[in-house]
Structure formats: structure tokens, C-alpha cells
Design a protein around this motif. Structure first.
Motif, mmCIF file in Angstrom:
data_model
loop_
_atom_site.group_PDB
_atom_site.id
_atom_site.type_symbol
_atom_site.label_atom_id
_atom_site.label_comp_id
_atom_site.label_asym_id
_atom_site.label_seq_id
_atom_site.Cartn_x
_atom_site.Cartn_y
_atom_site.Cartn_z
ATOM 1 N N ARG A 1 -36.486 -43.060 155.473
ATOM 2 C CA ARG A 1 -36.476 -44.511 155.576
ATOM 3 C C ARG A 1 -36.932 -45.163 154.268
ATOM 4 N NH1 ARG A 1 -33.981 -43.283 159.447
ATOM 5 N NH2 ARG A 1 -34.163 -44.086 161.560
ATOM 6 N N ASP B 1 -33.644 -48.902 162.140
ATOM 7 C CA ASP B 1 -34.194 -48.448 163.431
ATOM 8 C C ASP B 1 -33.703 -49.293 164.603
ATOM 9 O OD1 ASP B 1 -35.600 -46.364 162.291
ATOM 10 O OD2 ASP B 1 -37.463 -47.512 162.079
ATOM 11 N N ASN C 1 -31.462 -46.141 167.607
ATOM 12 C CA ASN C 1 -32.483 -45.744 168.571
ATOM 13 C C ASN C 1 -31.784 -45.503 169.906
ATOM 14 O OD1 ASN C 1 -32.842 -48.248 170.446
ATOM 15 N ND2 ASN C 1 -32.844 -49.109 168.361
#
Length: 232
Positions: free
Chosen positions: A167, A178, A182
Motif C-alpha cells: 500500500r 481498500d 475488500n
């Protein structure tokens, strides 16, 4: 040529293909330009400039307001309680967790409330919003569904790709990835695809073509959106 291929012919030549496979294949060039745009790669690498990302956030925030309205139309037109529930849940998430992300990112990037609330969206953002709102508000359920599917599927595609990398240090980049990489978001896009695969094959060929054209137009606009915010 694929450009003239109907869904019926496509499935004759591709036995296991779904309606979404056909939508994506018919929009292949626009899809590639949107999902593999240099801006998306720069977000994942953490190399996008703060100025470009400020422009991006301001434009996307303006679009999200219209996206919420479009979702309201789709909730009303959804044919089942299950569909209404799934779409309502996504609308709730959009107006809570995602809105919180925008506000924190605006502050971190030095953007005042007056700046982002009074910003005038560019031509491309207005075109995306108009396309989605027209499909969801004036069209039938499958029209709005096709546009929403394209918008969310494009983001799932490039964010899951960039999500395989470490990240970025900037939280506004890391959290944006994110938000679209997810289990909950992947499940939602999976539901959109399943819903489109349920609804699409039952449509007459001329309506399938109209739905496909809406999907392809959204792909084209997504790429144009990244082009617009990338320009200095």
C-alpha cells in the motif's frame, strides 16, 4: 466481428459465457483504457501527484452525490426485496464510510470545505452523472443496473490489481484501494454481475443491445474521467 456479435451468437461461440462476459467483450477497448489507465497505476504505486489527486477527489465527490441519487432510483425500480436490500445497503455505505474517507482526505490534502462543496464538476464528470442518472431515472431497471455495474466493476478491477502491491504511504491512496478491494465490495460487485446475468439473457435482442451500449458508454467515460484529472 465482435462489434456486430449478438449475445445469442456470442454464447453459441463461447458456451460458458455469461451476459456480463458479453458486455465486457463488446466493450473491450474502452474497458482496457479505463481499467489500465496510467492514473490507476500511479495511485497503486503512490506516485500520483497531490494536485492530480486533489482534482480527482473533487470530481469524484461531485459524482458520488449523483451516484447516491441514481441508487435511490434503482432501489425504487428493483424487482425484488432482495435487490432493494442489497442496493439500499450499498447506498448506506456510500453515504457513511465512503463519505468519511472523502472528508478526511480533503482535510489532509489541504482542501477547505468551501472549495470541495462549491466546486463545479468538469464536463466529463457531468457526462458520467447525466448518463447514470438518465439510465437509472428515465430508463428501466436493467439500464441503470448496467451503468452501475460498469462503474463499480471498473473500480474493483483496477483496485484489486493495485491491491496486490504494498500500500502507498499516503492514507488517501491506500484507503481508496481498500474501499474497492475488500470482501464486502467484492461481494457487492459479484451480486451486480449475478443480477445482470439473471436479467440480461431474458431481454429481447434489441434491448440487450441498448443495455450493452450503456455499459460501453460508461467504460468510455470512466477512461475520460481519468484523462481529465490527470491533465496539468
Amino acid at each position: 466481428m465482435l462489434q456486430q456479435t449478438t449475445f445469442a451468437l456470442f454464447t453459441t461461440e463461447n458456451k460458458e459465457a455469461t451476459f456480463c462476459d458479453w458486455l465486457q467483450a463488446k466493450s473491450a477497448e474502452n474497458w482496457k483504457q479505463a481499467t489500465q489507465h496510467p492514473f490507476t497505476i500511479a495511485v497503486g504505486n503512490g506516485t500520483v501527484s497531490d494536485d492530480a489527486y486533489r482534482r480527482y477527489l473533487i470530481e469524484d465527490y461531485a459524482f458520488v452525490v449523483d451516484l447516491a441519487s441514481a441508487l435511490g432510483y434503482l432501489v425504487a425500480k428493483a424487482p425484488t426485496m432482495e435487490a432493494k436490500g442489497v442496493l439500499s445497503a450499498f447506498l448506506a455505505q456510500l453515504t457513511s464510510a465512503e463519505n468519511d474517507y472523502f472528508l478526511r482526505s480533503f482535510e489532509a490534502l489541504g482542501l477547505s470545505k468551501e472549495t470541495y462543496e462549491n466546486a463545479v464538476a468538469n464536463d466529463t464528470t457531468r457526462s458520467i452523472a447525466a448518463t447514470l442518472l438518465s439510465a437509472a431515472g428515465k430508463g428501466k431497471y436493467e439500464d441503470g443496473l448496467a451503468c452501475l455495474l460498469c462503474a463499480e466493476w471498473v473500480y474493483m478491477d483496477w483496485c484489486t490489481r493495485e491491491g496486490t502491491k504494498p500500500r502507498p504511504d499516503q492514507f488517501w491512496l491506500a484507503e481508496w484501494i481498500d474501499l474497492h478491494d475488500n470482501p464486502a465490495f467484492l461481494q457487492f460487485v459479484g451480486w451486480l454481475k449475478a443480477e445482470m446475468n439473471r436479467v440480461g439473457p431474458a431481454l429481447p435482442a434489441w434491448r440487450q443491445r441498448e443495455v450493452q451500449e450503456r455499459f460501453s458508454r460508461m467504460c468510455e467515460l470512466e477512461a475520460a474521467f481519468f484523462d481529465a484529472v490527470s491533465k496539468d
